[in-house]
Design a protein around this motif. Structure first.
Motif, short mmCIF file in Angstrom:
data_model
loop_
_atom_site.label_atom_id
_atom_site.label_comp_id
_atom_site.label_asym_id
_atom_site.label_seq_id
_atom_site.Cartn_x
_atom_site.Cartn_y
_atom_site.Cartn_z
N MET A 45 0.12 -1.24 -0.19
CA MET A 45 0.31 0.15 -0.22
C MET A 45 0.80 1.11 -0.10
O MET A 45 0.48 2.30 -0.69
CB MET A 45 -0.52 0.19 1.22
CG MET A 45 -1.86 -0.85 1.30
SD MET A 45 -3.25 -0.84 -0.21
CE MET A 45 -4.31 -1.46 0.16
N GLY A 46 1.88 1.16 0.30
CA GLY A 46 2.90 1.99 0.70
C GLY A 46 3.75 2.86 -0.89
O GLY A 46 4.05 3.73 -0.21
N MET A 47 4.05 1.90 -1.71
CA MET A 47 4.52 2.16 -2.30
C MET A 47 3.97 3.04 -3.49
O MET A 47 2.43 2.93 -3.42
CB MET A 47 4.28 0.86 -3.93
CG MET A 47 5.10 -0.77 -2.84
SD MET A 47 7.07 -0.78 -3.15
CE MET A 47 7.68 -0.29 -4.51
N GLU A 48 3.85 3.58 -4.10
CA GLU A 48 3.66 5.19 -4.83
C GLU A 48 3.71 4.09 -6.43
O GLU A 48 2.07 5.19 -6.64
CB GLU A 48 5.24 5.69 -5.31
CG GLU A 48 6.02 6.80 -4.44
CD GLU A 48 7.38 7.41 -4.98
OE1 GLU A 48 7.72 7.29 -6.01
OE2 GLU A 48 7.97 7.96 -3.44
N ALA A 49 3.43 3.92 -7.39
CA ALA A 49 3.24 3.32 -8.16
C ALA A 49 2.27 1.95 -7.54
O ALA A 49 2.44 1.19 -6.52
CB ALA A 49 4.53 2.75 -9.51
N GLU A 75 11.05 -5.76 -16.30
CA GLU A 75 10.28 -4.50 -17.30
C GLU A 75 11.03 -2.99 -16.60
O GLU A 75 11.42 -2.55 -16.82
CB GLU A 75 8.66 -3.79 -17.32
CG GLU A 75 8.28 -2.39 -17.73
CD GLU A 75 6.80 -2.57 -18.34
OE1 GLU A 75 6.35 -1.75 -17.80
OE2 GLU A 75 6.05 -4.11 -18.25
N LYS A 76 10.74 -3.37 -15.22
CA LYS A 76 11.42 -1.72 -14.38
C LYS A 76 12.51 -1.95 -14.37
O LYS A 76 13.38 -0.90 -14.27
CB LYS A 76 10.52 -1.59 -13.06
CG LYS A 76 9.41 -1.24 -12.84
CD LYS A 76 8.72 -0.67 -12.21
CE LYS A 76 7.61 -0.05 -11.95
NZ LYS A 76 6.95 1.11 -12.73
N LYS A 89 15.88 12.38 -13.69
CA LYS A 89 16.09 11.14 -12.66
C LYS A 89 17.42 11.91 -12.56
O LYS A 89 18.80 11.11 -13.65
CB LYS A 89 16.31 10.01 -14.60
CG LYS A 89 15.08 9.71 -15.00
CD LYS A 89 14.10 8.63 -14.04
CE LYS A 89 13.04 8.20 -14.43
NZ LYS A 89 12.62 7.69 -13.60
N SER A 90 17.84 12.17 -11.53
CA SER A 90 19.47 12.71 -11.36
C SER A 90 19.69 10.96 -10.69
O SER A 90 19.03 10.06 -10.40
CB SER A 90 19.42 13.27 -9.93
OG SER A 90 18.44 12.24 -8.85
N GLN A 130 18.31 5.44 -6.21
CA GLN A 130 17.07 4.93 -4.97
C GLN A 130 15.89 3.99 -5.63
O GLN A 130 15.04 3.31 -5.38
CB GLN A 130 15.96 6.45 -4.19
CG GLN A 130 15.33 6.08 -3.75
CD GLN A 130 15.61 5.17 -2.28
OE1 GLN A 130 16.39 5.53 -1.86
NE2 GLN A 130 14.89 4.20 -1.60
N GLN A 131 15.91 4.32 -6.55
CA GLN A 131 14.47 3.60 -7.76
C GLN A 131 15.44 2.15 -7.63
O GLN A 131 14.43 1.10 -8.05
CB GLN A 131 14.01 3.65 -8.70
CG GLN A 131 13.09 4.76 -9.29
CD GLN A 131 13.46 5.37 -10.16
OE1 GLN A 131 14.06 5.11 -11.36
NE2 GLN A 131 12.46 6.40 -10.26
N GLY A 132 16.23 1.88 -7.86
CA GLY A 132 16.98 0.55 -7.53
C GLY A 132 16.93 -0.33 -6.56
O GLY A 132 16.27 -1.65 -6.14
N LYS A 133 17.44 0.50 -5.86
CA LYS A 133 16.96 -0.09 -4.19
C LYS A 133 15.33 -0.28 -3.90
O LYS A 133 15.22 -2.34 -3.43
CB LYS A 133 17.57 0.58 -2.33
CG LYS A 133 18.73 1.23 -3.37
CD LYS A 133 19.33 2.08 -1.90
CE LYS A 133 20.78 2.38 -2.03
NZ LYS A 133 20.49 3.30 -0.91
N ASP A 134 14.60 0.32 -4.26
CA ASP A 134 13.58 0.50 -4.02
C ASP A 134 12.72 -0.85 -4.81
O ASP A 134 11.53 -1.94 -4.42
CB ASP A 134 12.25 1.26 -3.98
CG ASP A 134 12.28 2.33 -3.65
OD1 ASP A 134 12.94 2.34 -2.70
OD2 ASP A 134 12.05 3.75 -4.48
N LEU A 135 14.16 -1.35 -6.41
CA LEU A 135 13.37 -2.51 -6.86
C LEU A 135 13.70 -3.40 -5.78
O LEU A 135 12.97 -4.70 -6.38
CB LEU A 135 13.78 -1.98 -8.25
CG LEU A 135 12.92 -2.69 -9.31
CD1 LEU A 135 12.10 -2.75 -9.57
CD2 LEU A 135 14.01 -2.64 -10.66
N VAL A 136 15.06 -3.59 -5.91
CA VAL A 136 15.29 -5.09 -5.24
C VAL A 136 14.46 -4.73 -3.68
O VAL A 136 14.01 -6.22 -3.70
CB VAL A 136 17.42 -4.73 -4.54
CG1 VAL A 136 17.56 -5.63 -4.03
CG2 VAL A 136 17.54 -4.67 -5.76
#
Length: 138
Positions: A12-16, A78-79, A105-106, A112-118
């Motif tokens: 539920m806390g995920m942005e997407a 995909e991500k 996309k700094s 951070q997106q990579g960490k979230d994906l892991v």
């Protein structure tokens, strides 16, 4: 807090809106299987396991689990592919990709997106292990 509750809170806390494993629904399927088969268990089957092939386990549990995990893995792939394309691009391709993403996309955001994906992959792997452990107990 139980894992199913933590998992639900995390998702539920995920942005997407990302695909998730329906842990509670799968647990209910297993409980239904145990209660149905437990009543008809023979004395030879003292463990309370489904004798032979169980229509609940074979017909609905595993196909449902497969569909949900396929959606999770497909989303992850995909991500990850998009992140790798952005990170590994060079030259003109990198310039056009950075312009199309409007410069938001700094390097820090990519990390951070990579960490979230892991984290997403790990929590879904744990969820899969937990539900299969429940299946083994059933």
């Amino acid at each position: 807090m139980k894992f199913a509750k933590k998992y639900t809170t995390y998702m539920m806390g995920m942005e997407a809106e990302l695909p998730a494993v329906g842990i509670k629904r799968l647990k209910r399927m297993l409980k239904k299987c145990r209660s149905h088969e437990g009543a008809a268990a023979s004395p030879a089957d003292s463990a309370g396991r489904c004798p032979g092939h169980c229509s609940v386990c074979d017909g609905s549990f595993f196909p449902s689990l497969l569909n949900e995990m396929s959606a999770v893995v497909g989303c992850f792939n995909e991500k990850a592919k998009k992140l790798l394309e952005l990170h590994l691009a060079s030259g003109f391709k990198k310039y056009t990709m950075w312009l199309t993403t409007k410069g938001d996309k700094s390097h820090g955001k990519l990390i951070q997106q990579g960490k979230d994906l892991v984290t997403y992959a790990i929590i879904n792997a744990v969820a899969m292990r937990k539900i299969l452990k429940k299946y083994d107990k059933a």
